[in-house]
Design a protein around this motif. Structure first.
Motif, mmCIF file in Angstrom:
data_model
loop_
_atom_site.group_PDB
_atom_site.id
_atom_site.type_symbol
_atom_site.label_atom_id
_atom_site.label_comp_id
_atom_site.label_asym_id
_atom_site.label_seq_id
_atom_site.Cartn_x
_atom_site.Cartn_y
_atom_site.Cartn_z
ATOM 1 N N HIS A 33 103.167 39.936 34.527
ATOM 2 C CA HIS A 33 103.926 40.617 34.539
ATOM 3 C C HIS A 33 104.098 40.758 32.962
ATOM 4 C CE1 HIS A 33 104.936 41.616 38.622
ATOM 5 N NE2 HIS A 33 105.597 40.215 38.800
ATOM 6 N N LEU A 34 103.739 39.495 32.421
ATOM 7 C CA LEU A 34 103.240 39.623 30.250
ATOM 8 C C LEU A 34 102.534 40.468 30.204
ATOM 9 C CD1 LEU A 34 103.448 35.918 29.278
ATOM 10 C CD2 LEU A 34 105.222 37.856 28.924
ATOM 11 N N GLN A 35 101.810 40.599 31.637
ATOM 12 C CA GLN A 35 100.457 41.783 30.494
ATOM 13 C C GLN A 35 100.569 43.305 31.235
ATOM 14 O OE1 GLN A 35 96.777 40.745 33.148
ATOM 15 N NE2 GLN A 35 96.850 38.634 32.367
ATOM 16 N N ALA A 36 101.578 42.933 32.406
ATOM 17 C CA ALA A 36 101.688 44.373 32.457
ATOM 18 C C ALA A 36 102.951 44.974 31.319
ATOM 19 C CB ALA A 36 102.454 44.523 33.927
ATOM 20 N N GLY A 37 103.913 43.930 30.070
ATOM 21 C CA GLY A 37 104.290 44.537 29.674
ATOM 22 C C GLY A 37 106.147 44.561 30.402
ATOM 23 N N GLY A 38 106.282 44.160 31.646
ATOM 24 C CA GLY A 38 107.653 44.077 32.583
ATOM 25 C C GLY A 38 107.133 43.437 33.753
ATOM 26 N N ILE A 39 107.917 43.434 34.677
ATOM 27 C CA ILE A 39 107.755 43.078 36.101
ATOM 28 C C ILE A 39 108.505 43.975 37.067
ATOM 29 C CG2 ILE A 39 109.176 42.568 38.072
ATOM 30 C CD1 ILE A 39 110.430 40.353 36.185
ATOM 31 N N SER A 50 106.694 43.803 19.210
ATOM 32 C CA SER A 50 105.021 42.654 20.281
ATOM 33 C C SER A 50 104.447 41.109 19.533
ATOM 34 C CB SER A 50 104.277 43.775 18.793
ATOM 35 O OG SER A 50 104.272 45.222 18.837
ATOM 36 N N LEU A 51 105.704 40.674 20.308
ATOM 37 C CA LEU A 51 105.515 38.997 19.852
ATOM 38 C C LEU A 51 104.077 38.416 20.544
ATOM 39 C CD1 LEU A 51 109.304 38.007 19.389
ATOM 40 C CD2 LEU A 51 107.373 38.695 17.935
ATOM 41 N N ARG A 52 103.633 39.242 21.247
ATOM 42 C CA ARG A 52 102.673 39.073 22.656
ATOM 43 C C ARG A 52 101.541 39.155 21.432
ATOM 44 N NH1 ARG A 52 100.085 40.127 28.099
ATOM 45 N NH2 ARG A 52 99.063 37.799 27.408
ATOM 46 N N LYS A 53 101.607 40.262 20.308
ATOM 47 C CA LYS A 53 100.416 39.926 19.648
ATOM 48 C C LYS A 53 100.154 38.718 18.197
ATOM 49 C CE LYS A 53 99.317 44.632 19.962
ATOM 50 N NZ LYS A 53 99.826 46.490 18.732
ATOM 51 N N HIS A 54 101.841 38.214 18.321
ATOM 52 C CA HIS A 54 101.683 36.904 17.610
ATOM 53 C C HIS A 54 100.669 35.094 17.054
ATOM 54 C CE1 HIS A 54 103.654 34.200 14.395
ATOM 55 N NE2 HIS A 54 104.806 35.060 13.889
ATOM 56 N N PRO A 55 100.858 35.020 16.438
ATOM 57 C CA PRO A 55 99.451 34.046 17.395
ATOM 58 C C PRO A 55 99.940 32.817 17.765
ATOM 59 C CG PRO A 55 99.608 34.532 15.114
ATOM 60 C CD PRO A 55 100.474 35.654 15.530
ATOM 61 N N GLU A 56 101.421 32.701 17.246
ATOM 62 C CA GLU A 56 102.005 31.581 18.408
ATOM 63 C C GLU A 56 103.128 31.646 19.467
ATOM 64 O OE1 GLU A 56 105.453 29.989 14.781
ATOM 65 O OE2 GLU A 56 104.024 30.675 13.536
ATOM 66 N N CYS A 57 102.903 32.660 19.971
ATOM 67 C CA CYS A 57 103.419 33.615 20.982
ATOM 68 C C CYS A 57 102.696 34.002 22.169
ATOM 69 C CB CYS A 57 104.071 34.123 20.383
ATOM 70 S SG CYS A 57 106.082 34.288 19.329
ATOM 71 N N HIS A 58 101.823 34.373 21.814
ATOM 72 C CA HIS A 58 100.725 35.101 22.668
ATOM 73 C C HIS A 58 100.911 35.209 24.277
ATOM 74 C CE1 HIS A 58 97.641 32.367 23.562
ATOM 75 N NE2 HIS A 58 97.608 31.688 22.350
ATOM 76 N N SER A 59 101.336 33.510 24.774
ATOM 77 C CA SER A 59 101.032 33.466 25.858
ATOM 78 C C SER A 59 103.121 33.019 26.432
ATOM 79 C CB SER A 59 100.382 31.751 26.264
ATOM 80 O OG SER A 59 100.911 30.799 25.298
ATOM 81 N N MET A 60 103.970 33.352 25.737
ATOM 82 C CA MET A 60 105.360 32.879 25.983
ATOM 83 C C MET A 60 106.147 34.208 26.367
ATOM 84 S SD MET A 60 106.189 30.930 22.126
ATOM 85 C CE MET A 60 105.681 29.999 22.041
ATOM 86 N N ALA A 61 107.113 33.939 27.742
ATOM 87 C CA ALA A 61 107.706 35.262 27.717
ATOM 88 C C ALA A 61 108.557 35.380 26.877
ATOM 89 C CB ALA A 61 108.187 34.989 28.972
ATOM 90 N N GLY A 62 108.924 36.361 26.836
ATOM 91 C CA GLY A 62 109.801 37.585 25.656
ATOM 92 C C GLY A 62 110.733 36.504 24.791
ATOM 93 N N GLY A 63 111.757 35.864 26.113
ATOM 94 C CA GLY A 63 112.877 35.147 25.587
ATOM 95 C C GLY A 63 112.278 33.882 24.908
ATOM 96 N N LYS A 64 111.690 33.633 25.055
ATOM 97 C CA LYS A 64 111.552 31.894 25.032
ATOM 98 C C LYS A 64 110.188 32.468 23.258
ATOM 99 C CE LYS A 64 111.877 28.310 27.696
ATOM 100 N NZ LYS A 64 112.451 27.491 27.328
ATOM 101 N N ALA A 65 109.485 33.208 23.345
ATOM 102 C CA ALA A 65 108.365 34.002 21.857
ATOM 103 C C ALA A 65 110.393 34.080 21.102
ATOM 104 C CB ALA A 65 107.856 34.943 21.642
ATOM 105 N N ILE A 66 111.381 34.816 21.486
ATOM 106 C CA ILE A 66 112.284 35.101 20.479
ATOM 107 C C ILE A 66 112.773 33.421 19.954
ATOM 108 C CG2 ILE A 66 114.897 35.470 20.357
ATOM 109 C CD1 ILE A 66 113.219 38.561 20.027
ATOM 110 N N GLU A 67 113.056 32.851 20.858
ATOM 111 C CA GLU A 67 113.728 31.182 20.452
ATOM 112 C C GLU A 67 112.617 30.032 19.522
ATOM 113 O OE1 GLU A 67 115.648 27.301 23.091
ATOM 114 O OE2 GLU A 67 114.221 28.620 24.447
ATOM 115 N N HIS A 68 111.213 30.766 19.884
ATOM 116 C CA HIS A 68 110.306 29.838 19.180
ATOM 117 C C HIS A 68 110.466 30.172 17.750
ATOM 118 C CE1 HIS A 68 106.481 27.538 17.881
ATOM 119 N NE2 HIS A 68 106.299 28.507 17.895
ATOM 120 N N LEU A 69 110.335 31.315 17.812
ATOM 121 C CA LEU A 69 110.362 31.868 16.232
ATOM 122 C C LEU A 69 111.821 32.241 15.534
ATOM 123 C CD1 LEU A 69 108.514 35.079 16.524
ATOM 124 C CD2 LEU A 69 107.548 33.107 16.044
ATOM 125 N N ALA A 70 112.501 32.059 16.126
ATOM 126 C CA ALA A 70 114.149 31.567 15.977
ATOM 127 C C ALA A 70 114.413 30.467 15.198
ATOM 128 C CB ALA A 70 115.332 32.408 16.926
#
Length: 416
Positions: free
Chosen positions: A69-75, A206-226
Motif C-alpha cells: 500500500h505504500l507503493q500505491a500511495g494508500g490502501i 513526498s516523504l517517501r522520497k526523503h532519504p530518512e523516510c523512504h520505507s516508513m509509513a506516513g505517520g511514522k515519517a512525520i514523527e521521525h522528521l518532527a
C-alpha cells in the motif's frame, strides 16, 4: 524444560504481564482452560492468535500489507481484499501451530465483523464461518474498536470504568468503558481520523522520497522528521475551538497544512513532488497541532467524567490505544495531561496498539467469560463497515459546555 519454564519463556517472548497474574494457577487447582482463536481482517493486516482465559498468548501470526500500500500511495480496498484471501489460511494455521492447539480444542472463534473496509471484513468473516461450521464451534462477532479499548486489560490490571481514547488511521474516539460490551461515547472525529490526516500530509510532502523516510509509513515519517524540526516556525489554527464538546476534526487542519505547503513551494521555487527545505519544521508543527487538538478534547472528557461522577476522582484512568497511540510525542502530551489531572495513564505496548489477532482473541475471552454475544447459530451474521461504539452521550457533553483551562498553565510540555 518443565511446563512453568516454558510458560515463562512464552511470556517473555510475547511481553505478557498477564503471565504474572496467572502463574499461581500452575500450582493451584487445575481448571478447564478457555481457548479462543481471534481473526482480524478489518483493514490491511491479516492477524490471528490463540489466547487463553488467563491472558496467555499461546500463538500469534500477522501478515502486514504495508509495503504494497505504500507503493500505491494508500490502501486500495480490492488489493487489500485479495491479499487477505491469499494469506488468511496460512496466518491462521501458523497461529494454531505455534499455540499447539487444534481447532477442535478451541472454546470459540472470535472475528472482527465491524467496523472496517467491507471487502476486508468479508474475507475474515467468511473464513471464520467456514471454520465454525466445520468444527461446530461458538462464534463471537467482535467490534474492532471494542477490541482496541479492552486490549489494555490483557497487559495491565485495570478495572472498569475507565476513559479510553482510540487513535488510529480510521478512527478517533473518546469513550468511557463501563464493562466488556458497555461503552458511553463522548466524542469522535466528524470527518477524517488523525492517522489518515498524517498519512495524507506525508504524501503531499513526498516523504517517501526523503532519504530518512523512504520505507516508513506516513505517520511514522512525520514523527521521525518532527524530532529534529522547529514547530514554532509554523503555526496552524487549531480545529473546533468554538465547540465545547469532545468531537474531533482533522480535515480543516489538513487543508491549512496543504495551503502552507503550496506557499512554501512557491517561495522555494520547487514543484509538487520535490522535498521542501523546511519539511522537518512543517512535520513538527503538524504533529504539534494534532497533539494539542487531541489533548484539549481529552481534557474536556476528563472534566466531564469527574463532574458527572462517571469516573471517580480518586482512581480515574485514561487508556490510550490504536496505531497513532504509538506516536511518542502525542503519547507524552497525553501522559502529562493525565499526570496533571491525577489520572493513571495506560497504553498497551506499541505492537498491540496496531491491528492484530491478539486483541480480537482477548476480546473473545472477555465476552466468553461474561457470556456476552457468544453465538451458537450464525444465521444472519453480516459484516458492518460502519458501526458506532456504545451509547452516544456526546450531546450531553456539549450541553455541559465545559471550558477547558489554558493548557500551557497546566502542561509544561506545551511550552517546551
Amino acid at each position: 524444560m518443565n511446563s512453568i519454564a516454558k510458560s515463562l519463556l512464552k511470556s517473555v517472548k510475547h511481553g505478557r504481564a498477564a503471565w504474572l497474574r496467572s502463574s499461581s494457577a500452575h500450582s493451584g487447582k487445575q481448571h478447564l482452560r478457555k481457548l479462543v482463536l481471534g481473526i482480524e481482517t478489518s483493514c490491511d493486516d491479516t492477524g490471528a492468535a490463540v489466547v487463553d482465559d488467563a491472558g496467555n498468548v499461546l500463538g500469534e501470526a500477522l501478515h502486514c500489507q504495508k509495503e504494497v500500500h505504500l507503493q500505491a500511495g494508500g490502501i486500495i480496498p480490492v488489493v487489500a481484499q485479495q491479499l487477505h484471501r491469499e494469506n488468511i489460511e496460512q496466518v491462521v494455521k501458523e497461529a494454531l501451530s505455534l499455540s499447539g492447539v487444534s481447532v477442535r480444542e478451541l472454546s470459540a472463534i472470535a472475528t472482527t465483523v465491524k467496523p472496517g473496509l467491507g471487502l476486508s471484513l468479508e474475507v475474515g468473516l467468511q473464513y471464520s464461518l467456514n471454520l465454525v461450521g466445520r468444527y461446530q464451534k461458538p462464534f463471537i462477532p467482535i467490534h474492532h474498536m471494542e477490541a482496541h479499548a479492552l486490549t489494555v486489560r490483557l497487559t495491565h490490571q485495570v478495572e472498569f470504568p475507565f476513559l479510553v481514547l482510540l487513535l488510529s488511521g480510521g478512527h478517533c474516539i473518546l469513550a468511557v468503558a463501563q464493562g466488556v460490551a458497555d461503552f458511553l461515547l463522548l466524542g469522535q472525529s466528524i470527518d477524517i481520523a488523525p492517522g489518515d490526516m498524517l498519512d495524507k500530509v506525508a504524501r503531499r510532502l513526498s516523504l517517501r522520497k526523503h532519504p530518512e523516510c523512504h520505507s516508513m509509513a506516513g505517520g511514522k515519517a512525520i514523527e521521525h522528521l518532527a524530532q529534529t524540526g522547529n514547530r514554532q516556525r509554523h503555526t496552524f489554527r487549531l480545529p473546533m475551538q468554538q465547540y465545547r464538546n469532545c468531537d474531533f476534526s482533522f480535515s480543516g487542519l489538513q487543508n491549512l497544512v496543504n495551503k502552507a505547503i503550496i506557499q512554501k513551494e512557491k517561495e522555494e521555487g520547487i514543484q509538487e513532488g520535490e522535498i521542501l527545505s523546511c519539511v522537518k519544521d512543517i512535520a513538527a508543527a503538524v504533529q504539534h497541532a494534532v497533539a494539542v487538538h487531541i489533548i484539549q478534547r481529552t481534557y474536556r472528557a476528563m472534566l466531564f467524567c469527574i463532574k458527572n461522577s462517571i469516573l471517580s476522582s480518586k482512581n480515574a484512568t485514561l487508556v490510550v490505544s490504536g496505531g497513532v497511540a504509538s506516536n511518542q510525542y502525542i503519547r507524552k502530551g497525553l501522559q502529562t495531561l493525565a499526570d496533571a489531572n491525577d489520572f493513571a495513564f495506560l497504553c498497551p505496548p506499541p505492537r498491540l496498539c496496531t491491528d492484530n489477532g491478539v486483541m480480537i482473541a482477548w476480546n473473545g475471552i472477555e465476552r466468553l467469560r461474561a457470556g456476552l454475544g457468544v453465538l451458537h447459530s450464525t444465521d444472519g451474521i453480516r459484516y458492518e463497515p460502519k458501526a458506532p461504539l456504545g451509547i452516544d452521550i456526546s450531546k450531553r457533553v456539549e450541553e455541559d459546555s465545559i471550558k477547558v483551562p489554558k493548557l500551557k498553565k497546566k502542561i509544561r510540555w506545551l511550552a517546551s
